[in-house]
Design a protein around this motif. Structure first.
Motif, short mmCIF file in Angstrom:
data_model
loop_
_atom_site.label_atom_id
_atom_site.label_comp_id
_atom_site.label_asym_id
_atom_site.label_seq_id
_atom_site.Cartn_x
_atom_site.Cartn_y
_atom_site.Cartn_z
N LEU A 168 0.80 -1.23 0.00
CA LEU A 168 0.00 0.00 0.00
C LEU A 168 0.84 1.28 0.00
CD1 LEU A 168 -2.86 -1.07 2.44
CD2 LEU A 168 -3.06 -0.65 -0.02
N LEU A 169 2.14 1.14 0.11
CA LEU A 169 3.01 2.30 -0.04
C LEU A 169 2.84 2.91 -1.44
CD1 LEU A 169 6.24 0.95 1.68
CD2 LEU A 169 4.85 2.86 2.49
N LYS A 170 2.35 2.10 -2.38
CA LYS A 170 2.14 2.55 -3.77
C LYS A 170 0.71 3.04 -4.01
CE LYS A 170 3.60 -1.54 -5.02
NZ LYS A 170 4.01 -2.74 -5.81
N LEU A 171 -0.08 3.16 -2.94
CA LEU A 171 -1.49 3.53 -3.06
C LEU A 171 -1.66 4.93 -3.66
CD1 LEU A 171 -4.46 2.80 -2.39
CD2 LEU A 171 -4.10 3.89 -0.16
N ASP A 172 -2.58 5.02 -4.61
CA ASP A 172 -2.89 6.32 -5.24
C ASP A 172 -4.35 6.70 -5.05
OD1 ASP A 172 -2.14 8.55 -7.18
OD2 ASP A 172 -3.83 7.62 -8.24
N ARG A 173 -5.24 5.70 -4.98
CA ARG A 173 -6.67 6.01 -4.91
C ARG A 173 -7.43 4.85 -4.27
NH1 ARG A 173 -10.87 5.15 -8.61
NH2 ARG A 173 -9.38 4.27 -10.12
N ILE A 174 -8.49 5.19 -3.55
CA ILE A 174 -9.35 4.18 -2.93
C ILE A 174 -10.68 4.17 -3.67
CG2 ILE A 174 -10.48 3.41 -0.81
CD1 ILE A 174 -8.42 5.09 0.74
N ASP A 175 -11.08 2.98 -4.12
CA ASP A 175 -12.35 2.83 -4.83
C ASP A 175 -13.35 2.17 -3.89
OD1 ASP A 175 -14.47 2.35 -6.48
OD2 ASP A 175 -13.40 1.06 -7.90
N LEU A 176 -14.32 2.96 -3.42
CA LEU A 176 -15.33 2.45 -2.49
C LEU A 176 -16.64 2.10 -3.19
CD1 LEU A 176 -14.83 4.93 0.51
CD2 LEU A 176 -13.86 2.64 0.23
N SER A 177 -16.65 2.15 -4.51
CA SER A 177 -17.89 1.91 -5.25
C SER A 177 -18.39 0.49 -5.11
CB SER A 177 -17.71 2.25 -6.73
OG SER A 177 -16.74 1.40 -7.33
N GLY A 178 -17.48 -0.44 -4.84
CA GLY A 178 -17.88 -1.84 -4.73
C GLY A 178 -18.18 -2.31 -3.33
N LEU A 179 -18.24 -1.38 -2.38
CA LEU A 179 -18.54 -1.76 -0.99
C LEU A 179 -19.90 -2.45 -0.88
CD1 LEU A 179 -17.45 1.17 1.36
CD2 LEU A 179 -16.53 -1.15 1.30
N LEU A 191 -14.56 0.49 19.77
CA LEU A 191 -14.22 0.65 21.18
C LEU A 191 -12.71 0.67 21.34
CD1 LEU A 191 -16.75 -1.83 22.85
CD2 LEU A 191 -17.08 0.57 22.21
N THR A 192 -12.17 1.74 21.90
CA THR A 192 -10.73 1.86 22.06
C THR A 192 -10.37 2.02 23.54
OG1 THR A 192 -10.56 4.28 21.97
CG2 THR A 192 -10.73 3.12 19.87
N ASP A 193 -9.16 1.60 23.86
CA ASP A 193 -8.65 1.77 25.22
C ASP A 193 -7.42 2.67 25.25
OD1 ASP A 193 -6.91 0.04 23.97
OD2 ASP A 193 -6.71 -1.33 25.66
N VAL A 194 -7.22 3.42 24.15
CA VAL A 194 -6.09 4.35 24.07
C VAL A 194 -6.57 5.68 23.49
CG1 VAL A 194 -4.43 2.48 23.75
CG2 VAL A 194 -5.41 3.62 21.74
N LYS A 195 -5.77 6.73 23.71
CA LYS A 195 -6.08 8.05 23.16
C LYS A 195 -5.07 8.47 22.09
CE LYS A 195 -8.49 9.87 27.24
NZ LYS A 195 -8.53 10.96 28.25
N ASN A 196 -4.17 7.58 21.73
CA ASN A 196 -3.12 7.91 20.77
C ASN A 196 -3.69 8.32 19.43
OD1 ASN A 196 -2.17 5.71 22.73
ND2 ASN A 196 -0.25 6.59 21.99
N LYS A 197 -3.12 9.34 18.85
CA LYS A 197 -3.52 9.77 17.51
C LYS A 197 -2.85 8.87 16.48
CE LYS A 197 -4.31 14.52 18.99
NZ LYS A 197 -3.95 15.95 18.83
N LEU A 198 -3.16 9.11 15.23
CA LEU A 198 -2.70 8.22 14.15
C LEU A 198 -1.21 8.34 13.87
CD1 LEU A 198 -3.59 6.26 11.85
CD2 LEU A 198 -3.86 8.30 10.40
N LEU A 199 -0.68 9.55 13.86
CA LEU A 199 0.67 9.80 13.33
C LEU A 199 1.63 10.32 14.40
CD1 LEU A 199 -0.50 11.64 10.09
CD2 LEU A 199 0.04 9.20 10.33
N GLY A 200 2.93 10.24 14.05
CA GLY A 200 3.95 10.85 14.89
C GLY A 200 4.51 9.95 15.95
N ASP A 223 4.81 4.66 9.67
CA ASP A 223 4.30 6.00 9.93
C ASP A 223 4.16 6.78 8.63
OD1 ASP A 223 3.57 8.03 12.00
OD2 ASP A 223 5.26 9.11 11.11
N ASP A 224 5.12 6.62 7.72
CA ASP A 224 5.03 7.27 6.41
C ASP A 224 3.82 6.75 5.64
OD1 ASP A 224 7.31 8.73 6.90
OD2 ASP A 224 8.65 7.40 5.79
N PHE A 225 3.60 5.42 5.72
CA PHE A 225 2.45 4.82 5.04
C PHE A 225 1.14 5.39 5.56
CE2 PHE A 225 -0.69 1.48 6.25
CZ PHE A 225 -1.42 1.49 5.06
N LEU A 226 1.01 5.48 6.90
CA LEU A 226 -0.23 6.00 7.49
C LEU A 226 -0.42 7.48 7.16
CD1 LEU A 226 -0.13 4.24 10.99
CD2 LEU A 226 -1.65 3.70 9.08
#
Length: 382
Positions: A168-179, A191-200, A223-226
């Motif tokens: 997914l490092l090569k990801l360019d676009r997400i196609d959700l039309s087939g959901l 449900l989460t048990d942490v407050k951590n954000k996504l990045l950093g 982290d770069d991928f996210l």
């Protein structure tokens, strides 16, 4: 004396219900005259859904799915027919405990198995999905989950990518039309048990990557991928998850489901205690005993022991916390919620050895608490 025993799971060592039983056995052995009630708790971490299935008397559904590396397995989830609600534990299909230590590899592991469980619930008619995300082996931002439900992740040439972070490092676009169209009529709660954000430095890759097997170099890559994934969410879906509290849970699964499925994120222990009517048990208690693998300042960020201690203190009840690891120094913030913190370890042993004897140590600790309470009672009588 009415004693309520409400421990969380002791991570990678003992389930919450087993921990409660061990403490209760120790208290009984002490000879303390008391009434004991066990109320094991879950805060969104591994084992939460199993407890909810018991507390809520849910039907159990078995489903064919895959583990984080794509191998066929069977898993279970809870289902409430009356409310069309599925209670799914991410760790049952995408968890660390499904892999050997030498198999941990968040660059290749995916959450697809969890997606297959969700899809099974949709076929069953679910209109509400409750997902506990603790204990996952993945850092894929929920791409695996979405792919199992029909989403496609495309590179610049429009070719579909495999849903591992490495690809997914090569990801360019997400196609959700087939959901799966049934998603339109379904609400998702994470449900989460942490407050951590996504990045950093305090995000999904750097904080949770190591326990999932990520090397220092891989943590940087993840982290770069996210960050790249979030840029796509922001530009394509108009959903920036970078500031989302709890978005880093389960390798970014919380952020991904918020961005791609409009899922709501809830503090796991607050949800658990509400739906299980914990307060009805607590109001009858004279003392609360809680615990988990470690009780420290991070516990105050919304972990299970803090959730029950907070409610106990609101009623003026004393609280004893037991854990494999407790702070050496006293802390005013901790003291506000835990009257006593007791380490369960006995003897100089390695962490692995300590995990193996968690039940025995909890039983011994329960007995110790019972003896102390007897001494205190005798002194009060005099």
């Amino acid at each position: 004396m009415q004693i309520l025993i409400a421990p969380n799971a002791f991570k990678n060592s003992l389930a919450a219900d087993q921990a409660a039983i061990a403490l209760a056995e120790g208290l009984k052995e002490s000879g303390l005259i008391c009434s004991l009630s066990c109320f094991p708790i879950g805060d969104g971490g591994d084992g939460t859904m199993k407890l909810l299935i018991k507390h809520l008397c849910l039907n159990t559904v078995e489903v064919n799915t895959i583990d984080p590396l794509g191998r066929p397995i069977k898993a279970n989830y809870g289902y409430d027919q009356k409310t069309a609600t599925a209670y799914i534990e991410m760790a049952d299909a995408s968890g660390i405990r499904l892999l050997a230590d030498n198999e941990l590899n968040p660059m290749k592991a995916t959450s697809q198995g969890t997606g297959l469980m969700i899809k099974d619930a949709l076929v069953r008619g679910a209109r509400y999905i409750i997902l506990g995300v603790g204990g996952s082996a993945t850092v894929d931002g929920a791409c695996g989950i979405l792919s199992a439900m029909g989403a496609k992740f495309l590179d610049k040439k429009g070719e579909e990518l495999k849903v591992s972070p490495l690809e997914l490092l090569k990801l360019d676009r997400i196609d959700l039309s087939g959901l799966d169209k049934r998603i339109e009529y379904c609400r998702f709660t994470v449900l989460t048990d942490v407050k951590n954000k996504l990045l950093g430095s305090k995000g999904a890759a750097f904080v949770f990557g190591p326990q999932k097997g990520a090397s220092v170099e891989q943590q940087e890559i993840l982290d770069d991928f996210l960050e790249h994934l979030n840029c796509i969410w922001t530009t394509q879906l108009k959903k920036d998850a970078s500031r989302l509290i709890g978005g880093g849970a389960a390798g970014g699964v919380a952020a991904g489901l918020w961005a791609m499925l409009d899922a709501e994120l809830l503090n796991g222990i607050d949800y658990f205690l509400k739906v299980t009517d914990f307060d009805k048990k607590l109001i009858k208690a004279d003392l609360l005993i809680t615990g988990e693998g470690a009780i420290d300042l991070q516990t105050l960020d919304g972990k299970g022991p803090f959730g029950v201690a907070y409610r106990a203190k609101a009623l003026g009840l004393p609280v004893i916390g037991v854990a494999g690891n407790v702070p050496l120094q006293t802390n005013e913030q901790m003291d506000a919620y835990f009257d006593i913190l007791i380490p369960t370890g006995h003897g100089a042993v390695s962490l692995e050895e300590l995990k193996k004897c968690t039940a025995e140590n909890l039983e011994r600790t329960g007995k110790l608490i019972g003896k102390f309470l007897q001494f205190a009672s005798k002194k009060t009588v005099k």
